[in-house]
Write a protein that holds these residues in place. Sequence first.
Motif, PDB file in Angstrom:
ATOM      1  N   GLU A  93       0.926  -1.161  -0.117  1.00  0.00           N
ATOM      2  CA  GLU A  93       0.040  -0.139  -0.183  1.00  0.00           C
ATOM      3  C   GLU A  93       0.839   1.179  -0.013  1.00  0.00           C
ATOM      4  O   GLU A  93       1.171   2.041   1.088  1.00  0.00           O
ATOM      5  CB  GLU A  93      -0.952  -0.044   1.210  1.00  0.00           C
ATOM      6  N   LEU A  94       1.436   1.463  -1.078  1.00  0.00           N
ATOM      7  CA  LEU A  94       2.610   2.420  -1.273  1.00  0.00           C
ATOM      8  C   LEU A  94       2.299   3.828  -0.864  1.00  0.00           C
ATOM      9  O   LEU A  94       2.904   4.616  -0.159  1.00  0.00           O
ATOM     10  CB  LEU A  94       3.287   2.220  -2.538  1.00  0.00           C
ATOM     11  N   SER A  95       1.080   4.192  -1.692  1.00  0.00           N
ATOM     12  CA  SER A  95       0.592   5.821  -1.356  1.00  0.00           C
ATOM     13  C   SER A  95       0.203   5.810   0.035  1.00  0.00           C
ATOM     14  O   SER A  95       0.585   7.092   0.592  1.00  0.00           O
ATOM     15  CB  SER A  95      -0.643   5.772  -2.386  1.00  0.00           C
ATOM     16  N   GLU A  96      -0.295   5.045   0.789  1.00  0.00           N
ATOM     17  CA  GLU A  96      -0.718   5.373   1.896  1.00  0.00           C
ATOM     18  C   GLU A  96       0.603   5.202   2.937  1.00  0.00           C
ATOM     19  O   GLU A  96       0.704   6.091   3.946  1.00  0.00           O
ATOM     20  CB  GLU A  96      -1.620   4.152   2.443  1.00  0.00           C
ATOM     21  N   ALA A  97       1.514   4.456   2.690  1.00  0.00           N
ATOM     22  CA  ALA A  97       3.077   4.586   3.306  1.00  0.00           C
ATOM     23  C   ALA A  97       3.576   5.781   3.014  1.00  0.00           C
ATOM     24  O   ALA A  97       3.902   6.238   4.192  1.00  0.00           O
ATOM     25  CB  ALA A  97       3.813   3.610   2.733  1.00  0.00           C
ATOM     26  N   VAL A  98       3.509   6.257   1.997  1.00  0.00           N
ATOM     27  CA  VAL A  98       3.962   7.691   1.646  1.00  0.00           C
ATOM     28  C   VAL A  98       3.325   8.809   2.767  1.00  0.00           C
ATOM     29  O   VAL A  98       4.080   9.439   3.418  1.00  0.00           O
ATOM     30  CB  VAL A  98       4.035   8.215   0.434  1.00  0.00           C
ATOM     31  N   SER A  99       1.920   8.689   2.867  1.00  0.00           N
ATOM     32  CA  SER A  99       1.096   9.579   3.346  1.00  0.00           C
ATOM     33  C   SER A  99       1.445   9.603   5.022  1.00  0.00           C
ATOM     34  O   SER A  99       1.883  10.554   5.571  1.00  0.00           O
ATOM     35  CB  SER A  99      -0.403   9.296   2.926  1.00  0.00           C
ATOM     36  N   ILE A 100       1.564   8.294   5.547  1.00  0.00           N
ATOM     37  CA  ILE A 100       2.001   8.032   6.817  1.00  0.00           C
ATOM     38  C   ILE A 100       3.391   8.655   7.163  1.00  0.00           C
ATOM     39  O   ILE A 100       3.585   9.334   8.463  1.00  0.00           O
ATOM     40  CB  ILE A 100       1.831   6.734   7.326  1.00  0.00           C
ATOM     41  N   TRP A 101       4.451   8.342   6.431  1.00  0.00           N
ATOM     42  CA  TRP A 101       5.666   9.001   6.684  1.00  0.00           C
ATOM     43  C   TRP A 101       5.721  10.329   6.454  1.00  0.00           C
ATOM     44  O   TRP A 101       6.399  10.924   7.218  1.00  0.00           O
ATOM     45  CB  TRP A 101       6.508   8.329   5.657  1.00  0.00           C
ATOM     46  N   LEU A 102       4.757  11.110   5.802  1.00  0.00           N
ATOM     47  CA  LEU A 102       4.920  12.528   5.552  1.00  0.00           C
ATOM     48  C   LEU A 102       4.092  12.816   6.982  1.00  0.00           C
ATOM     49  O   LEU A 102       4.637  14.053   7.621  1.00  0.00           O
ATOM     50  CB  LEU A 102       4.107  12.825   4.666  1.00  0.00           C
ATOM     51  N   CYS A 103       3.335  12.354   7.541  1.00  0.00           N
ATOM     52  CA  CYS A 103       2.668  12.548   8.831  1.00  0.00           C
ATOM     53  C   CYS A 103       3.850  12.510  10.095  1.00  0.00           C
ATOM     54  O   CYS A 103       3.964  13.443  10.936  1.00  0.00           O
ATOM     55  CB  CYS A 103       1.750  11.432   9.410  1.00  0.00           C
ATOM     56  N   ALA A 104       4.659  11.547   9.866  1.00  0.00           N
ATOM     57  CA  ALA A 104       5.969  11.258  10.721  1.00  0.00           C
ATOM     58  C   ALA A 104       6.675  12.590  10.507  1.00  0.00           C
ATOM     59  O   ALA A 104       7.338  13.057  11.745  1.00  0.00           O
ATOM     60  CB  ALA A 104       6.753  10.160  10.545  1.00  0.00           C
ATOM     61  N   VAL A 105       6.972  13.064   9.419  1.00  0.00           N
ATOM     62  CA  VAL A 105       7.823  14.200   9.138  1.00  0.00           C
ATOM     63  C   VAL A 105       7.205  15.555   9.803  1.00  0.00           C
ATOM     64  O   VAL A 105       7.970  16.330  10.592  1.00  0.00           O
ATOM     65  CB  VAL A 105       7.987  14.505   7.669  1.00  0.00           C
TER      66      VAL A 105
END
Length: 305
Positions: A119-131
């Motif tokens: 689920e790559l797009s969701e992974a990107v979104s969550i990592w951006l939340c971590a940023v």
Amino acid sequence: MSFNIPLPQGMHVEKDEPSDSDPETVELHRQRRAARARKAAGDRASAAAEEETRAAQASAEAAQERFLLLVCSADEARVEWTRAHLETLKGPRPSDAEARLSMAGELRVLARQRFEALELSEAVSIWLCAVHCLDFPAAERALLPEGLAERVFGALCPVLSNLAVAMRRVGDLPGARRAADLGLELVQELPYKDSKGLRLKLRFHRALVRGERRDFQGAAEDVRHVLGLDPGHEGARCVLRNAEVARKREGGPKQQRWRGPLTAALPSKTRRGWRQLVEERWVLATAVLVGPVLAYLVAKVSGIA
């Protein structure tokens, strides 16, 4: 005693005071001195105003969260969406630094799970939340307890490294490049002995992004840096070979230019390819000839007609 030193040809010195007492000449020199003084005062005032503007700008930048904004390329809509997504996932971002570090750690685990589930797009979104969780302005970082700012960078750089991979996988090459660039900037804040692995990863990931953007020379530069730190890095050696091949082909016919990632293995040499072809045909011929006999024997033993 006085010395009469001749001046170079074409050069003259204007005296502050006239050599005679002509009132017009005296007034002219006074006006010139006053003009020079006004100009000097104006220059000093302009320099002071510019310095004040720079200080105000630096102060404003120090108070601004910039990491998420940089990765999102100043896309305010995406930044606001990320903030809202964080509230959906975990609730409001805490104000306490330790709590923000803890939340970022939970988000990293969740993003990795999404990434492994493709689920790559969701992974990107969550990592951006971590940023967003770790996005402390410079002014705030300066007030953090000793060692805490280093922990923030130590948590943020792996997130940026992961974003460089995931964004490249979803086709957001500019975003992947920005994440890698920011990670390489911030990793300088960490002790080298503790961050060597991160430096290698960020350089390697940026090399792959540059390769997919057809910047083969830049990709080669990055992996050379990786090999300078780790001469045995097989992935970097592969990418360097491919980048050199791709760079040479780039100016040739379009159909002969490099396609695909720089991590792909180069095809075998022609002679070896012929040998493999002969071996494959021999195996095929053997199977055609011997296969029916073996099938007959197996059928007899198994009782199948």
